[in-house]
Write a protein that holds these residues in place. Structure first.
Motif, PDB file in Angstrom:
ATOM      1  N   UNK A 117      -3.062  -2.137  -7.733  1.00 43.25           N
ATOM      2  CA  UNK A 117      -3.456  -1.187  -6.684  1.00 43.25           C
ATOM      3  C   UNK A 117      -2.258  -0.395  -6.167  1.00 43.25           C
ATOM      4  N   UNK A 118      -1.230  -0.216  -6.966  1.00 40.52           N
ATOM      5  CA  UNK A 118      -0.028   0.467  -6.465  1.00 40.52           C
ATOM      6  C   UNK A 118      -0.282   1.962  -6.346  1.00 40.52           C
ATOM      7  N   UNK A 119       0.378   2.632  -5.390  1.00 39.78           N
ATOM      8  CA  UNK A 119       0.296   4.100  -5.322  1.00 39.78           C
ATOM      9  C   UNK A 119       0.671   4.699  -6.677  1.00 39.78           C
ATOM     10  N   UNK A 120       0.042   5.817  -7.060  1.00 45.33           N
ATOM     11  CA  UNK A 120       0.213   6.306  -8.438  1.00 45.33           C
ATOM     12  C   UNK A 120       1.640   6.771  -8.726  1.00 45.33           C
ATOM     13  N   UNK A 121       2.397   7.156  -7.686  1.00 45.06           N
ATOM     14  CA  UNK A 121       3.776   7.606  -7.934  1.00 45.06           C
ATOM     15  C   UNK A 121       4.796   6.468  -7.772  1.00 45.06           C
ATOM     16  N   UNK A 122       4.310   5.246  -7.483  1.00 42.97           N
ATOM     17  CA  UNK A 122       5.208   4.109  -7.277  1.00 42.97           C
ATOM     18  C   UNK A 122       5.893   3.743  -8.606  1.00 42.97           C
ATOM     19  N   UNK A 123       7.196   3.433  -8.556  1.00 41.60           N
ATOM     20  CA  UNK A 123       7.910   2.952  -9.750  1.00 41.60           C
ATOM     21  C   UNK A 123       7.694   1.447  -9.848  1.00 41.60           C
ATOM     22  N   UNK A 124       7.242   0.984 -11.009  1.00 41.26           N
ATOM     23  CA  UNK A 124       7.079  -0.462 -11.219  1.00 41.26           C
ATOM     24  C   UNK A 124       8.172  -0.929 -12.183  1.00 41.26           C
ATOM     25  N   UNK A 125       8.924  -1.947 -11.777  1.00 45.95           N
ATOM     26  CA  UNK A 125      10.023  -2.435 -12.613  1.00 45.95           C
ATOM     27  C   UNK A 125      10.144  -3.954 -12.471  1.00 45.95           C
ATOM     28  N   UNK A 126      10.941  -4.572 -13.330  1.00 45.49           N
ATOM     29  CA  UNK A 126      11.120  -6.027 -13.306  1.00 45.49           C
ATOM     30  C   UNK A 126      12.541  -6.365 -13.749  1.00 45.49           C
ATOM     31  N   UNK A 127      12.973  -7.589 -13.413  1.00 47.14           N
ATOM     32  CA  UNK A 127      14.338  -8.027 -13.742  1.00 47.14           C
ATOM     33  C   UNK A 127      14.336  -9.145 -14.786  1.00 47.14           C
ATOM     34  N   UNK A 140      -0.398  -0.519 -14.442  1.00 52.18           N
ATOM     35  CA  UNK A 140      -0.019   0.592 -13.561  1.00 52.18           C
ATOM     36  C   UNK A 140       0.091   1.882 -14.372  1.00 52.18           C
ATOM     37  N   UNK A 141      -0.476   2.972 -13.836  1.00 54.87           N
ATOM     38  CA  UNK A 141      -0.463   4.244 -14.569  1.00 54.87           C
ATOM     39  C   UNK A 141       0.751   5.117 -14.235  1.00 54.87           C
ATOM     40  N   UNK A 142       1.542   4.723 -13.234  1.00 55.80           N
ATOM     41  CA  UNK A 142       2.685   5.528 -12.814  1.00 55.80           C
ATOM     42  C   UNK A 142       3.954   5.160 -13.580  1.00 55.80           C
ATOM     43  N   UNK A 143       5.114   5.539 -13.021  1.00 55.10           N
ATOM     44  CA  UNK A 143       6.405   5.279 -13.686  1.00 55.10           C
ATOM     45  C   UNK A 143       6.681   3.785 -13.874  1.00 55.10           C
ATOM     46  N   UNK A 144       7.184   3.437 -15.062  1.00 48.20           N
ATOM     47  CA  UNK A 144       7.485   2.037 -15.385  1.00 48.20           C
ATOM     48  C   UNK A 144       8.833   1.977 -16.101  1.00 48.20           C
ATOM     49  N   UNK A 145       9.671   1.020 -15.698  1.00 47.12           N
ATOM     50  CA  UNK A 145      10.937   0.790 -16.416  1.00 47.12           C
ATOM     51  C   UNK A 145      11.246  -0.706 -16.368  1.00 47.12           C
ATOM     52  N   UNK A 173       0.807  -1.230   0.000  1.00 47.12           N
ATOM     53  CA  UNK A 173       0.000   0.000   0.000  1.00 47.12           C
ATOM     54  C   UNK A 173       0.838   1.278   0.000  1.00 47.12           C
ATOM     55  N   UNK A 174       2.051   1.241   0.620  1.00 46.57           N
ATOM     56  CA  UNK A 174       2.872   2.461   0.668  1.00 46.57           C
ATOM     57  C   UNK A 174       4.198   2.276  -0.079  1.00 46.57           C
ATOM     58  N   UNK A 175       4.222   1.331  -1.031  1.00 50.57           N
ATOM     59  CA  UNK A 175       5.474   1.051  -1.756  1.00 50.57           C
ATOM     60  C   UNK A 175       5.925   2.264  -2.563  1.00 50.57           C
ATOM     61  N   UNK A 176       7.223   2.540  -2.515  1.00 53.44           N
ATOM     62  CA  UNK A 176       7.799   3.583  -3.363  1.00 53.44           C
ATOM     63  C   UNK A 176       8.272   3.002  -4.682  1.00 53.44           C
ATOM     64  N   UNK A 177       8.602   1.710  -4.650  1.00 51.66           N
ATOM     65  CA  UNK A 177       9.036   1.019  -5.879  1.00 51.66           C
ATOM     66  C   UNK A 177       8.727  -0.464  -5.711  1.00 51.66           C
ATOM     67  N   UNK A 178       8.274  -1.106  -6.781  1.00 52.41           N
ATOM     68  CA  UNK A 178       8.028  -2.548  -6.780  1.00 52.41           C
ATOM     69  C   UNK A 178       8.894  -3.176  -7.863  1.00 52.41           C
ATOM     70  N   UNK A 202       7.355   7.884 -17.740  1.00 49.74           N
ATOM     71  CA  UNK A 202       7.886   8.883 -16.797  1.00 49.74           C
ATOM     72  C   UNK A 202       9.354   8.656 -16.424  1.00 49.74           C
ATOM     73  N   UNK A 203      10.238   8.615 -17.431  1.00 49.78           N
ATOM     74  CA  UNK A 203      11.644   8.311 -17.140  1.00 49.78           C
ATOM     75  C   UNK A 203      12.281   9.255 -16.129  1.00 49.78           C
ATOM     76  N   UNK A 204      11.785  10.513 -16.037  1.00 51.00           N
ATOM     77  CA  UNK A 204      12.403  11.456 -15.097  1.00 51.00           C
ATOM     78  C   UNK A 204      12.295  10.965 -13.652  1.00 51.00           C
ATOM     79  N   UNK A 205      11.264  10.145 -13.374  1.00 51.06           N
ATOM     80  CA  UNK A 205      11.087   9.728 -11.976  1.00 51.06           C
ATOM     81  C   UNK A 205      11.950   8.529 -11.572  1.00 51.06           C
ATOM     82  N   UNK A 206      12.642   7.896 -12.529  1.00 57.17           N
ATOM     83  CA  UNK A 206      13.524   6.787 -12.122  1.00 57.17           C
ATOM     84  C   UNK A 206      14.986   6.987 -12.524  1.00 57.17           C
ATOM     85  N   UNK A 207      15.354   8.244 -12.886  1.00 53.81           N
ATOM     86  CA  UNK A 207      16.772   8.479 -13.211  1.00 53.81           C
ATOM     87  C   UNK A 207      17.671   8.176 -12.012  1.00 53.81           C
TER      88      UNK A 207
END
Ligand code: NAD
Length: 297
Positions: A87-97, A112-117, A64-69, A142-147
């Motif tokens: 259900x991630x917070x809208x400013x949460x960065x979602x990424x995968x390996x 997810x509608x927020x930052x994705x990389x 619920x309060x994740x900054x990055x997943x 939103x690349x600026x949010x995960x530089x």
């Protein structure tokens, strides 16, 4: 040396570039690569939580309060697991390996509608440090949010390569799928021919020992991971079939005892490699010298 200074920095921790970040959640974080990233994030002062296979009943509480997943689960489950992260917070960065990029990136952008990389670390879990290791990334949203994240990887010593998901997956068709598949088939062939490995080694030149090592090391690793990598995309099978077809054509040339055709094809490949043929000859001589030194120790 640079390598030593990075590994000693590993022990004392790394500079934290985003101290305001809320907790990082690693989905599949008890796995091999997940543990490595957990350690690196914690050494950099981030708070890390794991969402493991048996934790989905309390996923809301963890996320619920994740900054990055960070998604780091077996490849064949990746897209289905990403689809649950709606259900991630809208400013949460979602990424995968994940070792493939198009499918997971698409799934992340959809859920997810927020930052994705998308990330693909070009190394396994057993490296002593990230110095000089490559991390490939594909921009999502939103690349600026995960530089800061990309810069954090550089602080760990990694070098970054940006590429589109499609180009990445095309490259991996050759670099991973075809190469691992030919090693797999060579291993199957050896096992069925059943020569004595000791005898092969006693007869072998350093280059053959290296080849045996390249093939043998595959079978010391995880069968599921390699099955997933080889079968991850339809273009992999198409590439492998083209290789099989060319193998067949080359065998026909042998059946005809056609040395002229052999020499002609040889020349075509030589000019395709161009200056690299000579470069690879010199580079492999260096590798063989090292391999020779280490086997005599
Ligand atoms: P792994 O099998 O060691 O780890 C996967 C983890 O996911 C396990 O802990 C497993 O319990 C967990 N898991 C399974 N189902 C789950 C679920 N429903 N919910 C949450 N967790 C679940 O695999 P790995 O080698 O760490 O690979 C993870 C990812 O890293 C893959 O996408 C792979 O392509 C990528 N990768 C691996 C390597 C490597 O060499 N291992 C290299 C580059 C990229």
């Amino acid at each position: 040396t640079m390598r030593e200074s990075y590994s000693s920095e590993n022990d004392s921790g790394f500079k934290c570039l985003n101290p305001q970040l809320r907790p990082i959640v690693i989905v599949g974080g008890h796995g091999q690569l997940g543990q490595l990233f957990q350690r690196m994030f914690e050494l950099s002062g981030y708070q890390v939580r794991i969402l493991g296979r048996d934790d989905w009943h309390r996923a809301d509480e963890i996320l619920h309060d994740a900054g990055m997943v960070v998604v780091s689960v077996p490849i064949h489950m990746t897209e289905a697991i990403i689809a649950k992260l709606d259900q991630l917070p809208s400013d949460c960065i979602l990424t995968d390996l994940t070792s493939v990029k198009s499918g997971p990136l698409q799934a992340m952008l959809e859920v997810h509608q927020g930052p994705v990389v998308g990330l693909h670390p070009m190394f396994g879990p057993n490296i002593p440090s990230l110095a000089k290791q490559v991390i490939v990334y594909t921009d999502g949203r939103n690349p600026e949010s995960y530089q800061w994240l990309l810069e954090q990887f550089q602080i760990w010593g990694a070098s970054l390569n940006r590429i589109s998901a499609i180009e990445h997956d095309q490259g991996m068709t050759l670099i991973q799928a075809l190469r691992h598949f030919t090693s797999f088939v060579y291993g199957v062939h050896l096992a069925e021919e059943d020569p004595q490995i000791e005898q092969l080694m006693s007869l072998s030149s350093p280059i053959y020992r290296l080849e045996l090592a390249m093939v043998g090391r595959l079978f010391a690793q995880d069968a599921q991971l390699y099955a997933d990598i080889i079968m991850s995309a339809p273009q992999n099978l198409a590439m492998i079939k083209r290789f099989h077809h060319r193998f067949g054509e080359a065998i026909e040339m042998l059946e005809r005892q056609d040395k002229e055709a052999f020499k002609q094809a040889f020349g075509q490949v030589e000019s395709w490699f161009g200056d690299y043929a000579q470069y690879f000859l010199v580079e492999s001589q260096g590798l063989l010298r090292q391999a020779n030194d280490s086997t005599q120790r």
